[in-house]
Design a protein around this motif. Structure first.
Motif, short mmCIF file in Angstrom:
data_model
loop_
_atom_site.label_atom_id
_atom_site.label_comp_id
_atom_site.label_asym_id
_atom_site.label_seq_id
_atom_site.Cartn_x
_atom_site.Cartn_y
_atom_site.Cartn_z
N ASP A 165 -1.38 -5.57 -3.41
CA ASP A 165 -2.28 -6.69 -3.67
C ASP A 165 -1.65 -7.67 -4.64
O ASP A 165 -0.65 -7.39 -5.29
CB ASP A 165 -3.66 -6.23 -4.12
N PHE A 166 -2.24 -8.86 -4.68
CA PHE A 166 -1.72 -9.94 -5.50
C PHE A 166 -2.81 -10.40 -6.45
O PHE A 166 -3.97 -10.56 -6.06
CB PHE A 166 -1.27 -11.12 -4.62
N ARG A 167 -2.45 -10.60 -7.71
CA ARG A 167 -3.36 -11.08 -8.74
C ARG A 167 -2.84 -12.41 -9.27
O ARG A 167 -1.69 -12.50 -9.69
CB ARG A 167 -3.47 -10.07 -9.89
N GLU A 168 -3.69 -13.41 -9.19
CA GLU A 168 -3.31 -14.73 -9.71
C GLU A 168 -3.03 -14.63 -11.20
O GLU A 168 -3.68 -13.85 -11.89
CB GLU A 168 -4.44 -15.75 -9.46
N PRO A 169 -2.10 -15.35 -11.73
CA PRO A 169 -1.35 -16.38 -11.01
C PRO A 169 -0.05 -15.88 -10.39
O PRO A 169 0.47 -16.52 -9.49
CB PRO A 169 -1.05 -17.41 -12.10
N ASP A 170 0.49 -14.72 -10.82
CA ASP A 170 1.85 -14.39 -10.38
C ASP A 170 2.18 -12.90 -10.40
O ASP A 170 3.33 -12.51 -10.57
CB ASP A 170 2.86 -15.14 -11.24
N VAL A 171 1.18 -12.02 -10.20
CA VAL A 171 1.43 -10.58 -10.30
C VAL A 171 1.13 -9.88 -8.96
O VAL A 171 0.06 -10.05 -8.39
CB VAL A 171 0.57 -9.93 -11.41
N MET A 172 2.10 -9.10 -8.49
CA MET A 172 1.90 -8.26 -7.32
C MET A 172 1.84 -6.81 -7.79
O MET A 172 2.65 -6.38 -8.61
CB MET A 172 3.07 -8.42 -6.34
N ARG A 173 0.86 -6.08 -7.27
CA ARG A 173 0.71 -4.67 -7.66
C ARG A 173 1.02 -3.78 -6.47
O ARG A 173 0.48 -3.97 -5.38
CB ARG A 173 -0.71 -4.40 -8.15
N ILE A 174 1.92 -2.82 -6.70
CA ILE A 174 2.26 -1.83 -5.68
C ILE A 174 2.00 -0.45 -6.27
O ILE A 174 1.94 -0.29 -7.49
CB ILE A 174 3.71 -1.97 -5.20
N ALA A 175 1.81 0.54 -5.42
CA ALA A 175 1.52 1.88 -5.91
C ALA A 175 2.29 2.92 -5.11
O ALA A 175 1.74 3.57 -4.21
CB ALA A 175 0.02 2.15 -5.84
N PRO A 176 3.57 3.10 -5.42
CA PRO A 176 4.35 4.11 -4.72
C PRO A 176 4.02 5.52 -5.23
O PRO A 176 4.58 5.97 -6.22
CB PRO A 176 5.80 3.72 -5.04
N ALA A 177 3.09 6.18 -4.58
CA ALA A 177 2.65 7.52 -5.01
C ALA A 177 3.54 8.59 -4.38
O ALA A 177 3.74 8.61 -3.17
CB ALA A 177 1.20 7.74 -4.60
N PRO A 178 4.08 9.50 -5.20
CA PRO A 178 5.00 10.53 -4.69
C PRO A 178 4.40 11.41 -3.60
O PRO A 178 5.13 11.91 -2.75
CB PRO A 178 5.32 11.37 -5.93
N LEU A 179 3.10 11.57 -3.59
CA LEU A 179 2.46 12.40 -2.57
C LEU A 179 2.52 11.75 -1.20
O LEU A 179 2.57 12.43 -0.17
CB LEU A 179 1.00 12.67 -2.96
N TYR A 180 2.56 10.41 -1.16
CA TYR A 180 2.50 9.68 0.10
C TYR A 180 3.77 8.92 0.44
O TYR A 180 4.03 8.66 1.61
CB TYR A 180 1.34 8.67 0.07
N ASN A 181 4.52 8.51 -0.55
CA ASN A 181 5.70 7.68 -0.32
C ASN A 181 6.99 8.42 -0.65
O ASN A 181 7.07 9.10 -1.66
CB ASN A 181 5.64 6.40 -1.17
N SER A 182 7.98 8.23 0.21
CA SER A 182 9.27 8.86 0.01
C SER A 182 10.23 7.90 -0.70
O SER A 182 9.93 6.71 -0.87
CB SER A 182 9.88 9.24 1.37
N PHE A 183 11.37 8.42 -1.10
CA PHE A 183 12.41 7.57 -1.67
C PHE A 183 12.78 6.47 -0.67
O PHE A 183 12.97 5.31 -1.04
CB PHE A 183 13.66 8.40 -2.02
N LEU A 184 12.85 6.82 0.61
CA LEU A 184 13.19 5.84 1.64
C LEU A 184 12.14 4.73 1.73
O LEU A 184 12.49 3.56 1.92
CB LEU A 184 13.37 6.53 3.00
N ASP A 185 10.86 5.08 1.57
CA ASP A 185 9.81 4.06 1.55
C ASP A 185 10.04 3.05 0.43
O ASP A 185 9.92 1.84 0.63
CB ASP A 185 8.43 4.69 1.36
N VAL A 186 10.36 3.55 -0.75
CA VAL A 186 10.60 2.68 -1.91
C VAL A 186 11.86 1.84 -1.68
O VAL A 186 11.87 0.63 -1.93
CB VAL A 186 10.70 3.50 -3.21
N PHE A 187 12.91 2.46 -1.17
CA PHE A 187 14.14 1.75 -0.86
C PHE A 187 13.88 0.62 0.13
O PHE A 187 14.33 -0.52 -0.06
CB PHE A 187 15.17 2.73 -0.30
N ASN A 188 13.12 0.93 1.19
CA ASN A 188 12.79 -0.09 2.20
C ASN A 188 11.94 -1.21 1.61
O ASN A 188 12.12 -2.38 1.96
CB ASN A 188 12.11 0.53 3.41
N PHE A 189 11.02 -0.86 0.71
CA PHE A 189 10.21 -1.89 0.05
C PHE A 189 11.10 -2.88 -0.70
O PHE A 189 10.91 -4.09 -0.61
CB PHE A 189 9.20 -1.26 -0.92
#
Length: 93
Positions: free
Chosen positions: A45-69
C-alpha cells in the motif's frame, strides 16, 4: 542503485518494528512507482505523500519473493523516472 530514490523509514532496532517495511521515495513519484509495481502483481500500500509499505512475512514470502520484489521495484523506478523525463509533461488521458 535504489538508495538514490528510496530510503527505509522502518526502525532498524528489531524491538521497535514488525515485518512491515516502510519505504520513502525521493526525487521520483512514489505513487506512480506503486501503481507500476501493482501491475506486476506486487501487493502493498501507499501512504501520502511518499511512503510505500510492504510486509515480507517469513511464513508466506521466500528469499526469492523478496529478491524479485527488489528487481520489480528497480524496474519501476527506472520506468517512472523515464516517464517524468520525457518532455517534462505526461498527459493523463
Amino acid at each position: 542503485r535504489l538508495s538514490e530514490n528510496v530510503s527505509i523509514l522502518t526502525p532498524k532496532e528489531s524491538h521497535r518494528r514488525g515485518c512491515q517495511l516502510s519505504l520513502v521515495f525521493r526525487g521520483v513519484n512514489g505513487k506512480r512507482v506503486h501503481e507500476t509495481i501493482a501491475r506486476e502483481g506486487v501487493i502493498c500500500d501507499f501512504r501520502e505523500p511518499d511512503v510505500m509499505r510492504i510486509a515480507p512475512a517469513p511464513l508466506y514470502n521466500s528469499f526469492l519473493d523478496v529478491f524479485n520484489f527488489v528487481r520489480i521495484l528497480e524496474k519501476a523506478l527506472l520506468q517512472v523516472k523515464d516517464e517524468s523525463n520525457v518532455g517534462g509533461f505526461r498527459s493523463r488521458l
